[in-house]
Design a protein around this motif. Structure first.
Motif, PDB file in Angstrom:
ATOM      1  N   TYR A 113       0.712  -1.145   0.080  1.00  0.00           N
ATOM      2  CA  TYR A 113      -0.055   0.151  -0.115  1.00  0.00           C
ATOM      3  C   TYR A 113       0.799   1.362  -0.082  1.00  0.00           C
ATOM      4  O   TYR A 113       0.801   2.117  -0.769  1.00  0.00           O
ATOM      5  CB  TYR A 113      -1.128   0.024   1.095  1.00  0.00           C
ATOM      6  N   TYR A 166       1.986  14.405  -8.247  1.00  0.00           N
ATOM      7  CA  TYR A 166       1.911  15.676  -7.639  1.00  0.00           C
ATOM      8  C   TYR A 166       3.234  16.184  -7.112  1.00  0.00           C
ATOM      9  O   TYR A 166       3.655  16.526  -5.974  1.00  0.00           O
ATOM     10  CB  TYR A 166       1.056  15.402  -6.191  1.00  0.00           C
ATOM     11  N   GLN A 167       4.263  16.162  -8.081  1.00  0.00           N
ATOM     12  CA  GLN A 167       5.418  16.808  -7.870  1.00  0.00           C
ATOM     13  C   GLN A 167       5.590  17.720  -9.251  1.00  0.00           C
ATOM     14  O   GLN A 167       6.988  17.679  -9.514  1.00  0.00           O
ATOM     15  CB  GLN A 167       6.628  15.766  -7.717  1.00  0.00           C
ATOM     16  N   TYR A 186       0.798   7.618   5.396  1.00  0.00           N
ATOM     17  CA  TYR A 186       0.186   6.869   4.307  1.00  0.00           C
ATOM     18  C   TYR A 186      -1.121   6.504   4.644  1.00  0.00           C
ATOM     19  O   TYR A 186      -1.536   5.438   5.665  1.00  0.00           O
ATOM     20  CB  TYR A 186       0.975   5.821   3.809  1.00  0.00           C
ATOM     21  N   SER A 187      -2.228   7.005   4.052  1.00  0.00           N
ATOM     22  CA  SER A 187      -3.429   6.255   4.290  1.00  0.00           C
ATOM     23  C   SER A 187      -4.500   6.765   3.006  1.00  0.00           C
ATOM     24  O   SER A 187      -4.196   7.714   2.351  1.00  0.00           O
ATOM     25  CB  SER A 187      -3.968   6.826   5.770  1.00  0.00           C
ATOM     26  N   PRO A 188      -5.753   5.969   3.024  1.00  0.00           N
ATOM     27  CA  PRO A 188      -6.719   6.551   2.113  1.00  0.00           C
ATOM     28  C   PRO A 188      -6.971   8.023   2.409  1.00  0.00           C
ATOM     29  O   PRO A 188      -7.458   8.662   1.328  1.00  0.00           O
ATOM     30  CB  PRO A 188      -7.794   5.498   2.456  1.00  0.00           C
ATOM     31  N   LEU A 219      -5.418  10.415   2.739  1.00  0.00           N
ATOM     32  CA  LEU A 219      -4.441  11.229   2.135  1.00  0.00           C
ATOM     33  C   LEU A 219      -5.077  11.488   0.824  1.00  0.00           C
ATOM     34  O   LEU A 219      -5.072  12.571   0.078  1.00  0.00           O
ATOM     35  CB  LEU A 219      -2.870  10.778   2.311  1.00  0.00           C
ATOM     36  N   GLU A 220      -5.299  10.595   0.018  1.00  0.00           N
ATOM     37  CA  GLU A 220      -5.790  10.365  -1.297  1.00  0.00           C
ATOM     38  C   GLU A 220      -7.306  11.364  -1.419  1.00  0.00           C
ATOM     39  O   GLU A 220      -7.516  12.355  -2.280  1.00  0.00           O
ATOM     40  CB  GLU A 220      -5.996   9.047  -1.748  1.00  0.00           C
ATOM     41  N   ILE A 224      -6.484  14.875  -1.267  1.00  0.00           N
ATOM     42  CA  ILE A 224      -6.268  15.578  -2.428  1.00  0.00           C
ATOM     43  C   ILE A 224      -7.145  15.769  -3.288  1.00  0.00           C
ATOM     44  O   ILE A 224      -7.549  16.966  -3.870  1.00  0.00           O
ATOM     45  CB  ILE A 224      -4.928  14.647  -2.999  1.00  0.00           C
ATOM     46  N   LYS A 225      -8.055  14.753  -3.485  1.00  0.00           N
ATOM     47  CA  LYS A 225      -9.250  14.788  -4.386  1.00  0.00           C
ATOM     48  C   LYS A 225     -10.360  15.922  -4.075  1.00  0.00           C
ATOM     49  O   LYS A 225     -10.712  16.576  -4.839  1.00  0.00           O
ATOM     50  CB  LYS A 225      -9.927  13.371  -4.501  1.00  0.00           C
ATOM     51  N   GLU A 266      -8.766  19.242  -4.832  1.00  0.00           N
ATOM     52  CA  GLU A 266      -9.083  19.347  -6.496  1.00  0.00           C
ATOM     53  C   GLU A 266     -10.367  19.903  -6.777  1.00  0.00           C
ATOM     54  O   GLU A 266     -10.508  20.704  -7.941  1.00  0.00           O
ATOM     55  CB  GLU A 266      -8.641  18.189  -7.197  1.00  0.00           C
ATOM     56  N   ALA A 325       3.085  16.728  -3.156  1.00  0.00           N
ATOM     57  CA  ALA A 325       3.190  15.822  -2.287  1.00  0.00           C
ATOM     58  C   ALA A 325       4.765  15.338  -2.137  1.00  0.00           C
ATOM     59  O   ALA A 325       5.159  14.756  -3.144  1.00  0.00           O
ATOM     60  CB  ALA A 325       2.349  14.590  -2.700  1.00  0.00           C
ATOM     61  N   LEU A 326       5.067  15.159  -1.146  1.00  0.00           N
ATOM     62  CA  LEU A 326       6.490  14.740  -0.892  1.00  0.00           C
ATOM     63  C   LEU A 326       6.494  13.585   0.035  1.00  0.00           C
ATOM     64  O   LEU A 326       6.523  13.671   1.254  1.00  0.00           O
ATOM     65  CB  LEU A 326       7.495  15.997  -0.442  1.00  0.00           C
ATOM     66  N   PRO A 327       6.550  12.227  -0.438  1.00  0.00           N
ATOM     67  CA  PRO A 327       6.640  11.282   0.439  1.00  0.00           C
ATOM     68  C   PRO A 327       8.151  10.986   0.959  1.00  0.00           C
ATOM     69  O   PRO A 327       8.930  11.167   0.335  1.00  0.00           O
ATOM     70  CB  PRO A 327       6.297   9.913  -0.466  1.00  0.00           C
ATOM     71  N   LEU A 328       8.373  10.905   2.317  1.00  0.00           N
ATOM     72  CA  LEU A 328       9.624  10.701   2.928  1.00  0.00           C
ATOM     73  C   LEU A 328      10.119   9.298   2.723  1.00  0.00           C
ATOM     74  O   LEU A 328       9.289   8.514   2.895  1.00  0.00           O
ATOM     75  CB  LEU A 328       9.557  11.132   4.327  1.00  0.00           C
ATOM     76  N   GLU A 341       4.680  10.674   7.287  1.00  0.00           N
ATOM     77  CA  GLU A 341       5.371   9.889   6.276  1.00  0.00           C
ATOM     78  C   GLU A 341       5.198  10.520   4.848  1.00  0.00           C
ATOM     79  O   GLU A 341       5.925  10.208   3.839  1.00  0.00           O
ATOM     80  CB  GLU A 341       4.681   8.653   6.238  1.00  0.00           C
TER      81      GLU A 341
END
Lengths: 270, 154
Positions: A244, A256-257, B11-13, B15-16, B19-20, B23, B34-37, B123
């Motif tokens: 996931y 998204y970057q 990280y989780s639903p 978050l999506e 974003i939606k 938008e 979005a910047l995943p670490l 995260e």
């Protein structure tokens, strides 16, 4: 024409992909890094479970059925039991040499094969990670029969439920094929071991009655199968959660970057 | 006049969904970053193997030793008063306990770090560029959908 060529090239590119997981509406299958010794240990505990752990369900189920079948025919578990409690003469008498010599080579082979697979799969995973163009898993898939979507699952919930009746947790993990295979031997075990009645009599203190119900030949299968199913459920839950994260991370990075954050830093100049 | 709002997420639903929703409120895709670490790890090699191993299991030894002692309990239980079921269960509990202890000791030097890693941590960072008048609305959406913390910069 050009379109045809490009699309063909894309096909060729796709064929070179190494996926870490595949998700269809009724089931998921994934691979993850595993210690080859750990996999070999589970093969040693019960032939076929090492393969099962690696996601090789079909070969796994063949080997598990082989184990149940040949072990019963050769009375191997009874012989192990008798040897452990010191009755060596009876153990020698009871073992069926005809089947025992079929068992030995396949047992050793299974352990070696699962070790080899684990090592090779770890390398495949490295390749999969290093190839940045890989498509990963699709997070949602539906057919006329089932709906499957990628979500985080709680490993403690999974392990908790699996202590009562292990295979049912594969429903929580949405793994239909694993569930069916696991249900086959769990059904056989619950029927032939009489373990539920024996547990009942043990708990109300009638130990003699409980012992009469149990046959070492069948009961000796139980610890390995029980512990493996719980272990497998735990592993697959962790795998699912990692999948996931990897999928979401890739989506976010791809989509998204595209903006820039310059305005954060150039405020004074404006 | 616009401003930046930065929020941290797991990280989780949610978050999506966040974003939606943004938008939907007509915040352009280019204005969302979005910047995943990458998770903290000691070396690159370890980083890779942790990435792939679906999280280091704390339970490996518990399962293995649990299985072995359960098997021994079942076998010798046939000879003992309480029978194979009770002795099998005793073996299971003892084995899991021993396994957990072994795991604790064998990973002692890593334990502190691991504890911290198990807590809720940021995260993903999400940066949104919004017009001033939309600030309240965007912050509300972020907080309602599980942002761990938010900050803004005019």
């Amino acid at each position: 024409m050009l379109l045809l060529i490009t699309s063909r090239r894309n096909d060729k590119h796709n064929l070179r992909q190494r996926k870490m997981a595949t998700q269809k509406s009724c089931t998921t299958n994934a691979i993850s890094y595993k210690n080859p010794l750990l996999v070999a240990f589970w093969s040693l505990a019960f032939p076929g479970f090492g393969h099962f752990l690696l996601g090789s369900h079909l070969f796994g189920v063949v080997l598990v059925i082989f184990e149940f079948w040949i072990n019963s025919l050769s009375s191997l578990n009874t012989a192990i039991y008798l040897s452990m409690v010191g009755d060596f003469e009876l153990a020698k008498d009871i073992i069926e040499i005809k089947y025992f010599y079929v068992y030995i080579p396949l047992y050793i082979f299974t352990i070696w094969d699962s070790y080899r697979r684990a090592q090779e799969m770890n390398q495949e995973i490295q390749l999969s990670i290093l190839n940045k163009e890989n498509d990963l898993v699709t997070p949602f898939s539906m057919s006329i029969l089932e709906v499957n979507y990628l979500r985080k699952k709680n490993p403690f919930t999974a392990v908790f439920w699996s202590f009562f009746l292990p295979p049912m947790v594969y429903i929580y993990l949405h793994r239909f094929i694993t569930l069916v295979f696991s249900a086959i031997w769990w059904g056989a075990l619950l029927y032939y071991t009489n373990i539920t009645e024996a547990t009942y009599y043990s708990l109300i203190g009638e130990f003699e009655k409980s012992r009469e119900l149990l046959d070492p030949q069948w009961v000796l299968f139980l610890p390995s199968v029980y512990m493996f199913t719980i272990f497998d459920v735990h592993t697959k839950t962790m795998e699912n959660n990692k999948l996931y994260e990897i999928e979401l991370r890739k989506y976010l990075k791809d989509s998204y970057q595209n903006g820039d954050m310059d305005s954060l830093y150039f405020k004074q100049q404006r | 006049m616009s401003m930046h709002i930065i929020a941290s997420f797991e990280y989780s639903p949610f978050l999506e969904v966040t974003i939606k929703k943004l938008e939907e409120k007509e915040i352009k895709k280019e204005n969302i970053i979005a910047l995943p670490l990458d998770k903290r790890a000691e070396t690159k090699h370890v980083q890779e193997s942790i990435d792939l191993s679906a999280g280091k299991s704390r339970m490996d030894y518990a399962f293995i030793i649990g299985l072995i002692l359960m098997l021994l309990g079942t076998i010798y239980g046939f000879q003992l008063t309480w029978g194979p079921v009770i002795w099998g269960l005793i073996g299971l509990v003892a084995g899991v306990a021993v396994g957990m202890t072994v795991e604790q000791f064998s990973n002692r030097h890593r334990r502190g770090k691991r504890k911290r890693l198990n807590q809720k941590t940021a995260e993903v960072f999400l940066a949104v560029k919004v017009p001033l008048e939309q600030k309240e609305m965007v912050e509300k959406i972020l907080l309602e959908n599980g942002a761990l913390g938010i900050g803004h910069l005019n």
